[in-house]
Motif scaffolding. Structure first.
Motif, PDB file in Angstrom:
ATOM      1  N   UNK A 145      62.645   8.030  47.128  1.00 19.56           N
ATOM      2  CA  UNK A 145      63.649   7.365  47.956  1.00 19.56           C
ATOM      3  C   UNK A 145      63.026   6.917  49.285  1.00 19.56           C
ATOM      4  N   UNK A 146      62.972   5.583  49.485  1.00 23.06           N
ATOM      5  CA  UNK A 146      62.384   5.013  50.706  1.00 23.06           C
ATOM      6  C   UNK A 146      63.445   4.266  51.505  1.00 23.06           C
ATOM      7  N   UNK A 147      63.099   3.990  52.800  1.00 20.91           N
ATOM      8  CA  UNK A 147      63.948   3.101  53.568  1.00 20.91           C
ATOM      9  C   UNK A 147      63.848   1.693  52.975  1.00 20.91           C
ATOM     10  N   UNK A 148      64.931   0.948  53.121  1.00 17.04           N
ATOM     11  CA  UNK A 148      64.998  -0.384  52.508  1.00 17.04           C
ATOM     12  C   UNK A 148      63.918  -1.309  53.053  1.00 17.04           C
ATOM     13  N   UNK A 149      63.295  -2.044  52.137  1.00 15.44           N
ATOM     14  CA  UNK A 149      62.362  -3.103  52.495  1.00 15.44           C
ATOM     15  C   UNK A 149      62.488  -4.205  51.457  1.00 15.44           C
ATOM     16  N   UNK A 150      62.424  -5.449  51.898  1.00 15.31           N
ATOM     17  CA  UNK A 150      62.524  -6.566  50.963  1.00 15.31           C
ATOM     18  C   UNK A 150      61.350  -6.610  50.005  1.00 15.31           C
TER      19      UNK A 150
END
Length: 575
Positions: A145-150
């Motif tokens: 689970x990561x922070x959102x990135x395009x």
């Protein structure tokens, strides 16, 4: 940065309750066991949902024991999150609901989904090492689970067993539990299938700073890209070849099955063709799940209605299993229209109309619509054209003509010489229930009619004769309509039946519904559930509560049996 909730203690409690459940049951009575199952474990689920929401995640409820959203449409929660009050309300209605987290911008999450050791080996072969971050253990693998990135966009099959859930997706979150099979039946022993979701690494989410080029190599059907929804059949071949990622499999399978149904391909041949699609999906679609989709679609029949306005629009297939409802599908256009609560009034024929398109979901409705009003049809076509380009006037004309023709012809006589008998009705439970027919069970109050009827329903669901003298040949889904007791009383008795016979009822095969109004008042809603869950038998407990009139008068009996006829399934009526 979001703060972490106190996950480990809560999840340890949930796991401890789950692992000790058998021994706990052997030490306490049925009512106490019910309190543990219904209040302790589900409360952990809602507690987890609230904790996720407080971390800023958009949380949605999933069906109990399933990955499927409980909501009719969850797309709006990609933009806004449910409130804590909303979440508590959902779990109050369905305490065993699983927990889902919407990925993407709304939750500031992007998740790399590894499907077991094969995925780990594939990443290693590509010389890709995932940054350490919060990690969930899934039944077969792991969620990073990561922070959102395009740079981490939604897709499947970047390498074998590696998917990404981001904008437009969601994940199943701990402490959810997923059954290995669908409601249509299961041959996998429960002990042979890991089913629970756990938090493996309870640390803050981090940024995936340098996303490798690997995550740009995505197959044609992923990253939200869908087959061409135009009228050309190339989309069928594309879908069969490439399959679909999880979250899109059922929708595309239904559309493919609808296409085969519209051109009158036999059901067994369509199922064989769709196996290629199921195997190509990532992860592959279970055969039981695929068979359930095909069976559901085959309730539809190709429409024979022609219309000038329909030029350039294919003919729909129509579900007419409920007399006051029609569901139309145009598979090649990726379009579904639901016409519910069809009524003939002094002004015409009205219905509640809802319009949905593949990949988007509902785009209009429900709204009251007069099928015979030309001005209403033209106005609606103009409104729909603003939302999505299509030959809406032709589509609405096809739908209206079909409904008017079928609705106004109900109850007409037919040539008796042309009626071919289908044979005697099969027994669901010999010698009590025949397919599609009602049975009355009379007895004094307090002698156990409800208990006996619930045991009979369990027998039918299991396809196993639990009651001496009753023969059940094969499993079928049942619904218990309860005007007399309560949900808790039903749960106590269900636990007692399972313990007494050493059985476990499969999920979604015995549906319970606490009735608040008479059967005539709730008929539309009950009919929808009967069709949705493929119900073959209902228990009416009891006729006194179900009837819309005095049960000692002929009008009350007439109305009650008219409702049973509308349901079209076997019924056990208690009084």
């Amino acid at each position: 940065m979001r703060s972490n909730g106190s996950w480990n203690a809560a999840l340890w409690t949930a796991e401890h309750a789950a692992t000790s459940r058998q021994s706990t049951f052997s030490l306490i009575d049925t009512k106490t066991a019910l309190v543990i199952v219904v209040t302790l474990v589900p409360n952990l689920l809602v507690d987890a949902a609230i904790a996720y929401a407080r971390q800023g995640y958009s949380v949605i409820p999933l069906k109990p024991g399933s990955k499927v959203p409980l909501l009719v449409s969850w797309k709006e929660y990609q933009r806004k999150a449910l409130t804590e009050a909303d979440l508590r309300g959902f779990w109050r209605e369905e305490p065993a609901a699983n927990v889902g987290i919407v990925t993407g911008k709304v939750s500031n999450l992007a998740v790399v989904d590894l499907d077991g050791p094969t995925a780990v080996a594939a990443l290693k072969a590509e010389n890709v090492a995932l940054p350490v971050t919060r990690t969930f253990k899934t039944p077969h693998g792991w969620h990073y689970v990561y922070r959102y990135t395009e740079s981490l966009h939604q897709g499947a099959g970047f390498v074998e067993g590696v998917d990404v859930r981001s904008e437009g997706g969601y994940i199943v979150a701990p402490p959810s539990i997923v059954w290995p099979c669908t409601k249509t039946g299961c041959t996998t022993p429960e002990a042979d299938h890991p089913r629970d979701y756990k938090i493996l690494r309870d640390i803050p989410t981090v940024d995936y700073v340098e996303v490798p080029a690997l995550f740009e190599r995505v197959k044609a059907q992923t990253n939200g890209v869908k087959p061409d929804p135009g009228s050309q059949p190339e989309w069928v071949a594309t879908a069969l070849l490439n399959g679909a990622p999880e979250g899109q499999r059922n929708d595309l399978a239904s559309r493919l099955a609808g296409y085969f149904r519209s051109i009158n391909v036999p059901q067994d041949i369509a199922l064989a063709a769709l196996k290629q699609f199921a195997d190509a999906c990532n992860p592959p679609m279970h055969l039981q799940e695929l068979r359930a989709v095909v069976t559901s679609v085959w309730r539809y029949t190709p429409s024979r209605i022609t219309t000038y306005q329909g030029k350039g629009t294919t003919k729909p297939i129509v579900d007419e299993t409920i007399s006051t409802r029609r569901i139309f599908q145009w598979p090649e256009e990726g379009l579904t229209i639901r016409a519910e609560r069809i009524r003939e009034t002094s002004d015409g024929i009205t219905c509640w109309l809802t319009v949905a398109t593949s990949g988007v979901g509902e785009i209009y409705g429900p709204v009251t619509f007069n099928l015979l009003a030309d001005r209403s049809r033209t106005s609606l076509a103009r409104t729909l054209r603003e939302r999505q380009e299509a030959n809406w006037l032709g589509i609405l004309d096809q739908m209206a003509k079909h409904i008017v023709a079928s609705f106004t012809s109900q109850g007409l006589s037919e040539d008796a010489a042309q009626i071919v008998p289908a044979g005697s009705a099969a027994w669901l439970a010999h010698p009590i229930l025949k397919t599609g027919q009602p049975t009355l069970l009379y007895a004094d109050g307090g002698v156990g009619k409800s208990s006996w009827s619930q045991a009979l329903a369990a027998s039918i669901v299991l396809g196993q004769s639990l009651i001496p003298g009753i023969r059940v040949s094969e499993p079928a889904s049942c619904m218990y309509l309860d005007w007399e007791g309560s949900r808790d009383e039903f749960g106590v008795l269900r636990c007692a039946i399972e313990r007494a016979y050493g059985v476990t009822l499969p999920p979604d095969r015995l549906r319970y519904r606490r009735m608040r109004q008479s059967l005539p008042d709730e008929l539309d809603s009950v009919q929808r559930e009967v069709a949705e869950w493929d119900i073959k038998a209902v228990v009416v407990d009891s006729i006194v509560g179900a009837a819309g009139e005095d049960v000692e008068k002929s009008e009350g009996a007439r109305l009650h049996f008219a409702c049973l006829s509308q349901l079209g399934v076997a019924s056990l009526n208690l009084t």
